[in-house]
Motif scaffolding. Sequence first.
Motif, short mmCIF file in Angstrom:
data_model
loop_
_atom_site.label_atom_id
_atom_site.label_comp_id
_atom_site.label_asym_id
_atom_site.label_seq_id
_atom_site.Cartn_x
_atom_site.Cartn_y
_atom_site.Cartn_z
N ARG A 47 3.52 21.93 17.48
CA ARG A 47 3.99 22.20 16.33
C ARG A 47 3.41 21.06 15.23
NH1 ARG A 47 9.19 23.83 13.91
NH2 ARG A 47 9.54 24.74 16.13
N ALA A 48 3.28 19.73 15.77
CA ALA A 48 2.75 19.04 14.97
C ALA A 48 1.32 19.08 14.55
CB ALA A 48 2.82 17.34 15.39
N ALA A 49 0.62 19.80 15.46
CA ALA A 49 -0.86 20.08 15.23
C ALA A 49 -0.94 21.31 14.26
CB ALA A 49 -1.59 20.40 16.54
N LEU A 50 0.25 22.32 14.37
CA LEU A 50 -0.10 23.43 13.54
C LEU A 50 0.55 23.02 12.03
CD1 LEU A 50 -0.29 26.53 12.89
CD2 LEU A 50 1.93 26.87 13.62
N GLU A 51 1.57 22.03 11.97
CA GLU A 51 1.78 21.67 10.80
C GLU A 51 0.67 20.81 9.98
OE1 GLU A 51 5.44 19.50 11.27
OE2 GLU A 51 6.51 21.30 10.93
N LYS A 52 0.06 20.24 10.77
CA LYS A 52 -1.41 19.56 10.12
C LYS A 52 -2.39 20.51 9.74
CE LYS A 52 -4.72 15.86 11.19
NZ LYS A 52 -5.51 15.28 12.47
N ASP A 53 -2.75 21.64 10.44
CA ASP A 53 -3.65 22.61 10.32
C ASP A 53 -2.98 23.39 8.85
OD1 ASP A 53 -4.85 22.21 12.58
OD2 ASP A 53 -4.26 24.26 13.25
N LEU A 54 -1.84 23.62 8.63
CA LEU A 54 -1.37 24.17 7.76
C LEU A 54 -1.19 23.38 6.16
CD1 LEU A 54 1.22 26.38 9.34
CD2 LEU A 54 -0.96 27.28 8.20
N GLY A 55 -1.05 22.12 6.64
CA GLY A 55 -0.61 21.26 5.38
C GLY A 55 1.01 21.57 4.99
N ARG A 56 1.67 22.16 5.94
CA ARG A 56 3.04 22.62 5.62
C ARG A 56 4.00 22.02 6.60
NH1 ARG A 56 3.01 28.35 2.42
NH2 ARG A 56 1.10 27.86 0.93
N THR A 57 5.21 21.95 6.26
CA THR A 57 6.07 21.71 7.42
C THR A 57 6.75 23.03 7.84
OG1 THR A 57 6.91 19.60 6.30
CG2 THR A 57 8.24 20.57 8.11
N LEU A 58 6.96 23.30 9.17
CA LEU A 58 7.34 24.32 9.72
C LEU A 58 9.07 24.43 9.68
CD1 LEU A 58 5.10 24.93 12.76
CD2 LEU A 58 5.15 26.27 10.79
N SER A 59 9.67 25.35 9.38
CA SER A 59 11.05 25.39 9.67
C SER A 59 11.64 25.25 10.94
CB SER A 59 11.56 26.76 8.92
OG SER A 59 12.90 26.98 9.49
N ARG A 60 12.67 24.39 11.22
CA ARG A 60 13.20 24.32 12.47
C ARG A 60 13.78 25.47 13.01
NH1 ARG A 60 10.56 20.03 14.80
NH2 ARG A 60 11.78 20.25 16.41
N ASP A 61 14.11 26.32 12.19
CA ASP A 61 14.76 27.54 12.59
C ASP A 61 13.66 28.54 13.02
OD1 ASP A 61 15.98 30.07 12.59
OD2 ASP A 61 17.08 29.76 10.48
N THR A 62 13.91 28.90 14.39
CA THR A 62 12.79 29.72 14.90
C THR A 62 12.87 31.28 14.82
OG1 THR A 62 14.10 29.72 17.10
CG2 THR A 62 12.32 28.34 16.97
N LEU A 63 14.25 31.52 13.95
CA LEU A 63 14.25 33.06 13.35
C LEU A 63 13.73 33.29 11.97
CD1 LEU A 63 17.84 33.92 14.58
CD2 LEU A 63 15.74 35.30 15.16
N GLY A 64 12.42 32.91 12.01
CA GLY A 64 11.83 33.01 10.69
C GLY A 64 11.29 34.30 9.98
N GLY A 65 11.47 35.30 10.85
CA GLY A 65 11.30 36.77 10.74
C GLY A 65 10.15 37.29 11.23
N ILE A 66 9.75 36.67 12.23
CA ILE A 66 8.67 37.22 13.08
C ILE A 66 9.23 37.40 14.56
CG2 ILE A 66 6.40 37.55 14.20
CD1 ILE A 66 5.41 35.59 11.80
N THR A 67 9.42 38.39 15.22
CA THR A 67 9.74 38.64 16.39
C THR A 67 8.74 39.18 17.49
OG1 THR A 67 10.76 40.54 16.28
CG2 THR A 67 12.14 39.12 15.55
N LEU A 68 8.98 38.81 18.97
CA LEU A 68 7.82 39.25 19.76
C LEU A 68 8.82 40.18 20.78
CD1 LEU A 68 6.40 35.74 20.52
CD2 LEU A 68 5.60 37.64 19.06
#
Lengths: 136, 136
Positions: A47-68
């Motif tokens: 998560r930390a590496a992805l946040e760095k790539d995006l330059g944004r903080t990810l929501s801690r809520d894992t129900l962000g509107g994409i499901t698998l």
Amino acid sequence: MTTLAVDDLAASRQFFEDGLGWTAAEGSNDQIAFYQLPGSAFALYSRAALEKDLGRTLSRDTLGGITLAWNGRSEGEVDAAFEQAVAAGAEVVTRPEKTFWGGYSGYVAIPGGHLLEIAHNPFWTLAGDGSVSLTG
Amino acid sequence: MTTLAVDDLAASRQFFEDGLGWTAAEGSNDQIAFYQLPGSAFALYSRAALEKDLGRTLSRDTLGGITLAWNGRSEGEVDAAFEQAVAAGAEVVTRPEKTFWGGYSGYVAIPGGHLLEIAHNPFWTLAGDGSVSLTG
């Protein structure tokens, strides 16, 4: 490629590799793990590496509107996969049951919190390698 | 299958179908649209309907810790796909640039807010149908 951001990559790899028997692909390391799916790729990423790539903080809520969803060939395959996921550490969200659209489906939360639907769709065809074809 | 929850299914279908030229599969309707990917499926689904299925409210934050990537065969293909997505209504998040791991990648936010990475990974192989193989 679909990528899940995870806090504890080692724990997430353990779920998929020890629990479900998946094999990480070449190029996986302690920041990211890649898995070959039929025709596409799946990754677990710090998560930390992805946040760095995006330059944004990810929501801690894992129900962000994409499901698998994982699709099985029958209701029995869904039940077996559901039990395997729970035995490997996933939490039950909804047990598999018949759906209004003629399928059979349940949800688990995998370690880290992301939701995974485990489903059978009788209108689709699955090839030997698990490839999904959207025709009966 | 990877599913995006969207507020305005008609607008989202317009982005993928009119903007990017995708064709919805059999079984698509005014609640859900399915698209065949190589080996797997992609769906756009009404947020309200997904919330009803799950019995949970989805976060309005589309950065919930799952990301999607489209892979091209070259830096030129990434640039072309990036411009096509922007022309179709996507917002620029980060323009494509060389990455520390030897690839080339940028991010857009597609209508509805979900992030899409548009990338070239020189260590992977893409077949004629777009299937991704995680070996060089």
